[in-house]
Design a protein around this motif. Structure first.
Motif, PDB file in Angstrom:
ATOM      1  N   HIS A 102     -35.910  -2.982 -14.642  1.00 25.81           N
ATOM      2  CA  HIS A 102     -37.340  -2.779 -13.547  1.00 25.81           C
ATOM      3  C   HIS A 102     -37.297  -1.392 -13.061  1.00 25.81           C
ATOM      4  N   TRP A 129     -45.596  -3.028 -16.909  1.00 27.53           N
ATOM      5  CA  TRP A 129     -44.636  -4.063 -17.228  1.00 27.53           C
ATOM      6  C   TRP A 129     -44.535  -4.380 -18.737  1.00 27.53           C
ATOM      7  N   VAL A 187     -41.078  -2.776 -18.994  1.00 28.89           N
ATOM      8  CA  VAL A 187     -40.179  -3.651 -18.809  1.00 28.89           C
ATOM      9  C   VAL A 187     -39.940  -4.908 -19.665  1.00 28.89           C
ATOM     10  N   TYR A 235     -38.475 -11.051 -18.456  1.00 30.67           N
ATOM     11  CA  TYR A 235     -38.750 -10.458 -16.893  1.00 30.67           C
ATOM     12  C   TYR A 235     -39.371 -11.676 -15.946  1.00 30.67           C
ATOM     13  N   ARG A 274     -37.750 -12.745 -12.498  1.00 36.22           N
ATOM     14  CA  ARG A 274     -38.656 -12.523 -10.973  1.00 36.22           C
ATOM     15  C   ARG A 274     -38.625 -13.497 -10.263  1.00 36.22           C
TER      16      ARG A 274
END
Ligand SMILES: [Zn+2]
Length: 250
Positions: free
Chosen positions: A208, A223, A226, A233, A237
């Motif tokens: 991140h 994103w 990422v 991911y 999270r």
């Protein structure tokens, strides 16, 4: 850009700042106040409650007006903070446990030995004659921070290579309210307490922050970066959010 996740660990030392009070609605709210080289007033709720930082020359009236404007948010967050479960305290004694990389590690005190070692799920701490418990805790934390630095440095190098950027310099953070932060100048700040979490969550935080080297925001483009570094991911999270209150106080 900061990965702002409430991190429920209590202070090792007394919280910094001057204690002040303000009336918000019918409630008298205490807060820690600190002046800093900054451009705007900032308020946040951390493990010690409300914290306010203001630019060096901002009059206190302005600060109080700002807090009053945010009264609804402050009161709501404070009541959530009071209701939140408090994390367990680690007792640095024989047989107590600490999570390292998501697995429990048992503390063993070893009289007549020096140094600290980790073997087969056991954290062996050498005990000097008449060793003070406070010193034990301090040594243990120092050792864990050192491990964290090595681990985070290694993961950072790995993911930087995947991203195709030079490994940024790592700053170990002690923050109680964030896991990581990527500075505009390319330095990456990572919380040493990440070492308590399973490796895949450590990796998500590393990925991140590194992705911010490409995108200094949380846009769809960010994103996507990422996702290339760390495909799962979204799951990470969610898991990370659930770790908050389980982190022990060392
Ligand atoms: Zn971020």
């Amino acid at each position: 850009m900061q990965l702002e996740l409430p991190l429920a660990t209590a202070p090792a030392a007394a919280p910094t700042g001057t204690l002040r009070y303000i009336q918000l609605g019918s409630e008298i709210v205490s807060y820690r106040f600190r002046r800093a080289r900054r451009r705007s007033i900032g308020i946040m709720i951390d493990d010690d409650g409300l914290r306010v930082a203001a630019p060096n020359h901002a009059p206190i009236v302005e600060v109080e007006t700002f807090i009053r404007e945010k009264a609804r948010w402050v009161l709501k967050k404070l009541s959530e903070w009071r209701a939140a479960p408090k994390p367990p305290m680690v007792n640095w004694s024989e047989g107590s446990t600490i999570a390292l990389l998501g697995a429990p590690v048992t503390i063993a005190l070893l009289p007549g030995r020096r140094g600290i070692s980790l073997e087969h799920g056991q954290l062996g701490i050498g005990l000097a004659p008449r060793g003070e418990p406070a010193a034990l805790r301090k040594r243990g934390i120092a050792w864990i921070k050192e491990r964290a630095r090595a681990l985070l440095g290694e993961r950072l190098a790995l993911y930087a290579a995947n991203l195709g950027v030079p490994t940024p310099s790592l700053v170990l953070s002690n923050a109680r309210t964030q896991w990581g932060l990527c500075h505009q100048d390319g330095r990456v700040r990572l919380n040493w307490r990440l070492i308590h979490l399973p490796l895949h969550l450590v990796d998500y935080v590393v990925a991140h922050e590194l992705a911010h080297l490409r995108e200094m925001n949380h846009s769809a483009r960010f994103w996507a970066v990422v996702g290339r570094l760390y495909p799962d991911y979204q799951q990470a999270r969610i898991e990370l959010r659930h770790c908050n209150h389980r982190l022990p106080i060392l």
